[in-house]
Design an enzyme around this catalytic site. Structure first.
Site, PDB file in Angstrom:
ATOM      1  N   TRP A 169     -39.673  36.349 -10.360  1.00  0.00           N
ATOM      2  CA  TRP A 169     -40.587  35.653  -9.449  1.00  0.00           C
ATOM      3  C   TRP A 169     -39.966  34.348  -8.978  1.00  0.00           C
ATOM      4  O   TRP A 169     -39.340  33.623  -9.759  1.00  0.00           O
ATOM      5  CB  TRP A 169     -41.891  35.376 -10.179  1.00  0.00           C
ATOM      6  CG  TRP A 169     -42.775  34.316  -9.593  1.00  0.00           C
ATOM      7  CD1 TRP A 169     -42.639  32.960  -9.718  1.00  0.00           C
ATOM      8  CD2 TRP A 169     -43.954  34.529  -8.806  1.00  0.00           C
ATOM      9  NE1 TRP A 169     -43.641  32.307  -9.056  1.00  0.00           N
ATOM     10  CE2 TRP A 169     -44.476  33.243  -8.487  1.00  0.00           C
ATOM     11  CE3 TRP A 169     -44.615  35.656  -8.345  1.00  0.00           C
ATOM     12  CZ2 TRP A 169     -45.629  33.075  -7.723  1.00  0.00           C
ATOM     13  CZ3 TRP A 169     -45.765  35.485  -7.587  1.00  0.00           C
ATOM     14  CH2 TRP A 169     -46.263  34.212  -7.280  1.00  0.00           C
ATOM     15  N   ASP A 205     -41.962  27.674  -5.233  1.00  0.00           N
ATOM     16  CA  ASP A 205     -41.574  26.468  -4.497  1.00  0.00           C
ATOM     17  C   ASP A 205     -40.074  26.181  -4.499  1.00  0.00           C
ATOM     18  O   ASP A 205     -39.437  26.191  -5.564  1.00  0.00           O
ATOM     19  CB  ASP A 205     -42.241  25.240  -5.118  1.00  0.00           C
ATOM     20  CG  ASP A 205     -43.739  25.354  -5.219  1.00  0.00           C
ATOM     21  OD1 ASP A 205     -44.289  26.355  -4.765  1.00  0.00           O
ATOM     22  OD2 ASP A 205     -44.348  24.421  -5.770  1.00  0.00           O
ATOM     23  N   GLN A 223     -38.775  27.185  -8.163  1.00  0.00           N
ATOM     24  CA  GLN A 223     -39.644  27.589  -9.260  1.00  0.00           C
ATOM     25  C   GLN A 223     -39.442  29.071  -9.527  1.00  0.00           C
ATOM     26  O   GLN A 223     -39.423  29.889  -8.602  1.00  0.00           O
ATOM     27  CB  GLN A 223     -41.098  27.293  -8.903  1.00  0.00           C
ATOM     28  CG  GLN A 223     -41.438  25.818  -8.875  1.00  0.00           C
ATOM     29  CD  GLN A 223     -41.514  25.232 -10.269  1.00  0.00           C
ATOM     30  OE1 GLN A 223     -42.545  25.322 -10.935  1.00  0.00           O
ATOM     31  NE2 GLN A 223     -40.431  24.620 -10.722  1.00  0.00           N
ATOM     32  N   TRP A 249     -46.192  34.832 -11.617  1.00  0.00           N
ATOM     33  CA  TRP A 249     -46.048  33.434 -12.037  1.00  0.00           C
ATOM     34  C   TRP A 249     -46.238  33.334 -13.548  1.00  0.00           C
ATOM     35  O   TRP A 249     -47.221  33.827 -14.091  1.00  0.00           O
ATOM     36  CB  TRP A 249     -47.093  32.592 -11.308  1.00  0.00           C
ATOM     37  CG  TRP A 249     -46.940  31.095 -11.487  1.00  0.00           C
ATOM     38  CD1 TRP A 249     -46.381  30.227 -10.600  1.00  0.00           C
ATOM     39  CD2 TRP A 249     -47.384  30.308 -12.596  1.00  0.00           C
ATOM     40  NE1 TRP A 249     -46.426  28.940 -11.093  1.00  0.00           N
ATOM     41  CE2 TRP A 249     -47.041  28.962 -12.327  1.00  0.00           C
ATOM     42  CE3 TRP A 249     -48.012  30.605 -13.801  1.00  0.00           C
ATOM     43  CZ2 TRP A 249     -47.322  27.918 -13.205  1.00  0.00           C
ATOM     44  CZ3 TRP A 249     -48.289  29.562 -14.686  1.00  0.00           C
ATOM     45  CH2 TRP A 249     -47.945  28.240 -14.378  1.00  0.00           C
ATOM     46  N   SER A 292     -42.513  21.845 -10.142  1.00  0.00           N
ATOM     47  CA  SER A 292     -41.796  21.460  -8.927  1.00  0.00           C
ATOM     48  C   SER A 292     -41.363  20.001  -8.923  1.00  0.00           C
ATOM     49  O   SER A 292     -42.020  19.137  -9.514  1.00  0.00           O
ATOM     50  CB  SER A 292     -42.662  21.717  -7.700  1.00  0.00           C
ATOM     51  OG  SER A 292     -42.838  23.096  -7.502  1.00  0.00           O
TER      52      SER A 292
END
Length: 651
Positions: free
Chosen positions: A60, A63, A79, A87, A121
């Site tokens: 995955w 950002d 990310q 996520w 982030s």
């Protein structure tokens, strides 16, 4: 960085990952300490995988983080969950490029368990003046900022290969409420570093901090705005390209922005409401979110990349937008931000078809591009609205044999909108530019005054690659149309092999994998890893390490299948350095060859003269003459064993 509840999707494990080995938090370790590397192999040709839009090799991504340029290399951190397609447990993924177009996957940059804290982030800068005092060698510190409810600092002293935490991950900035997503930049007029951090203290907004050294920060101001939710960015742009008229732009994750002034401590604007820089899916997991601009650019451009979350395949989720150059243009409504694909898109164009000055009716528009079958491409078109009777006009994409289309890019002449985005004609003309990838569509109107970024699941069958012009309810004049077919941007780099040979490398026999020490080859007989680069007269050198087995070597002047070649090896069984070609051992040099030791081989070839040097010696250990092969490919070779290669250089 998005809240888990906003982004979480089903977690799917990824196989093919190396086992974990422990590393002390606060110490960078090496690639072997990062359990998610190497990724499982891919050809980057899977259905829906963008061919010129970056996506993580596996797992995955969301950002963009820490975007920066250093010594000719662009670093794109992001990310990342390398363990699945949803996520979870954020890492910082890493990719590099020398041109912002061809990206090479790198090992994980920030790794839970190796680096402390929530690795959400943040930003990255190049401390070229060593204001932090962190430099210990020849490389400038690359300093990145991450964390939630406070900001932690991590830094690299080896050009971004590894990172370590500053002061054990101690938070250098804290504030009330929930906070995240620090953005850091250098403010030249005050000679200070500036940090903006989103927080919900008293409502949405950003806190502004300054620092002389990236480590000690002072709170200066707060800009509060209900619209300003997470992932802020702050940058300066010249108005209409005039360097003497400059304004500052403050943005949030959804692409909303305001234009104002910034004196190094306080941002101020007279705008009451923000504008939107893109009209795609402006939400977490949509098609335009959490954009960030590069720091330390080598030119005056402001270049942005954005998370496009709507793309997913069998082994990856999410991709990045194609890099866009930002501008600020005067309009009757005030200054407006523009987005345009960077000019380096031209590196991918391999065939262009053009049409000029055509009067389009519904029938002639449908017929003009009927013979086109295109996969990944760029379109640049201009239409003249003088005398136009069409209610809508534009393009139909992903056209199937029966005439149905997978997507449409249309301008509405009455509403004056492009795909629903406001776009006024300029001197009665409308420009439409499109980037069309396998599941990505980016549309730009009137040189970037309108931007629409989308993930579109185009049909992957080869008979659905039609493209057609379209008019509805009347006609319009096509001033110009250029259709550029685009080559894939993948396969131009090596994740762990340090080298300077441009182009792709290709396997010719054996198993070749990425390991912390570089490129590793294994075979029961001869196996080659060949570069696209060819040469006749040169100096070719590198480090070779025989892990086990018989021989490791540098290959040169090879044909594409390595049926003919020269090879200079270290041979542990014979105890020699050997120069050979198929059918002939040209020369040998007796020496001890020990498994596990690194040997440096250098080949100097000029015409029939071939000299081989060992371990930096001034005198060649082999000085031979052979004229069988005049030129060919460069490569690596392993025979009956396993070997590792690093620092491959061609002069």
């Amino acid at each position: 960085m998005k809240r888990l509840t906003r982004c979480l999707t089903a977690l799917v494990s990824i196989t093919g990952l190396v086992a974990f080995s422990s590393a002390t938090p606060g110490h960078a370790g090496d690639a072997a300490d990062y359990p998610e590397f190497p990724y499982q192999p891919t050809t980057y040709s899977e259905p829906y995988r963008g061919q010129f839009h970056f996506s993580s090799q596996g797992g995955w991504m969301n950002d963009p983080n820490g975007l920066l340029h250093y010594k000719g290399t662009y670093h794109f951190f992001y990310q990342h969950n390398p363990h699945g397609l949803g996520w979870d447990t954020m890492h910082w993924g890493h990719a590099t490029s020398t041109d912002l177009v061809h990206w090479t996957q790198k090992p994980i940059a920030l790794e839970p368990g190796v680096h402390p804290g929530d690795l959400w982030s943040g930003a990255g800068v190049v401390d070229s003046g060593n204001t932090s005092g962190l430099r210990t060698g020849t490389e400038d510190p690359l300093v990145v900022f991450s964390g939630t409810n406070g900001v932690s600092v991590f830094y690299s002293l080896d050009a971004g290969r590894t990172f370590q935490s500053y002061d054990g991950g101690r938070k250098v900035v804290t504030m009330p409420g929930t906070s995240r997503d620090p953005k850091v930049l250098w403010h030249a007029p005050t000679r200070r570093w500036v940090m903006v951090v989103w927080s919900d203290e008293g409502g949405n907004g950003v806190n502004v901090y300054t620092s002389p050294n990236l480590l000690d920060w002072t709170h200066r101001s707060r800009y509060a705005a209900d619209w300003l939710f997470e992932c802020p960015d702050l940058f300066e742009l010249a108005v209409d390209g005039d360097g003497k008229r400059r304004k500052w732009v403050l943005t949030d994750a959804s692409g909303e922005y305001v234009v104002g002034d910034f004196d190094g401590t306080t941002f101020a604007t007279d705008w009451r409401q923000p504008q939107r820089m893109d009209h795609g899916g402006n939400h977490a997991g949509g098609s335009f979110y959490a954009g960030q601009v590069f720091n330390n650019m080598p030119d005056d451009r402001v270049v942005q990349m954005v998370w496009m979350g709507g793309n997913q395949g069998a082994t990856w989720t999410g991709n990045a937008s194609f890099p866009a150059e930002l501008g600020l243009r005067t309009t009757p409504a005030g200054p407006r931000l523009t987005r345009r694909p960077i000019e380096e898109i031209g590196e991918l164009r391999y065939r262009t078809s053009s049409w000029r000055d055509r009067r389009l009716t519904p029938a002639s528009a449908a017929a003009l591009l009927r013979t086109q079958s295109v996969d990944t491409y760029e379109v640049e078109a201009e239409f003249d609205l003088k005398g136009a009777t069409a209610k809508r006009f534009g393009f139909r994409l992903d056209v199937r044999p029966g005439g149905a289309a997978g997507s449409e890019v249309l301008y509405d002449t009455a509403a004056r909108t492009l795909m629903g985005a406001p776009l006024e004609p300029v001197r009665d003309r409308v420009k439409i530019r499109m980037l069309v990838d396998r599941a990505q569509l980016e549309v730009f109107g009137n040189d970037g005054l309108a931007s629409i970024t989308s993930n579109v699941a185009f049909d992957q069958r080869p008979d659905t690659r039609g493209l057609s012009l379209y008019t509805e309810g009347g006609g319009v004049r096509l001033v110009s149309l250029d259709l550029h077919e685009l080559a894939p941007a993948w396969g131009m780099g090596e994740p762990t092999l340090v080298h300077n040979l441009p182009g792709q490398w290709r396997v010719v026999n054996g198993s070749w994998t990425d390991v912390a020490a570089g490129k590793q080859g294994s075979a029961g007989g001869d196996a080659f890893y060949l570069s696209d680069r060819t040469g006749a007269d040169f100096t070719y050198e590198g480090d070779v390490r025989l892990v086990s087995g018989t021989a490791a070597a540098l290959t040169f002047r090879a044909d594409p299948q390595a049926k003919g070649h020269y090879t200079a090896n270290i041979d542990s069984r014979a105890g020699v350095v050997k120069l050979w070609r198929p059918g002939r051992d040209i020369a040998t040099y007796k020496t001890s060859v020990v498994a596990g030791r690194v040997y440096h081989l250098k080949v100097v070839a000029k015409g029939a003269s071939i000299k081989v040097y060992l371990d930096g010696g001034a005198t060649p250990v082999i000085d031979a003459t052979d004229d069988q092969y005049a030129s060919g490919h460069f490569g690596l070779n392993v025979f009956d064993g396993t070997a590792q290669f690093q620092n491959i250089r061609l002069n």
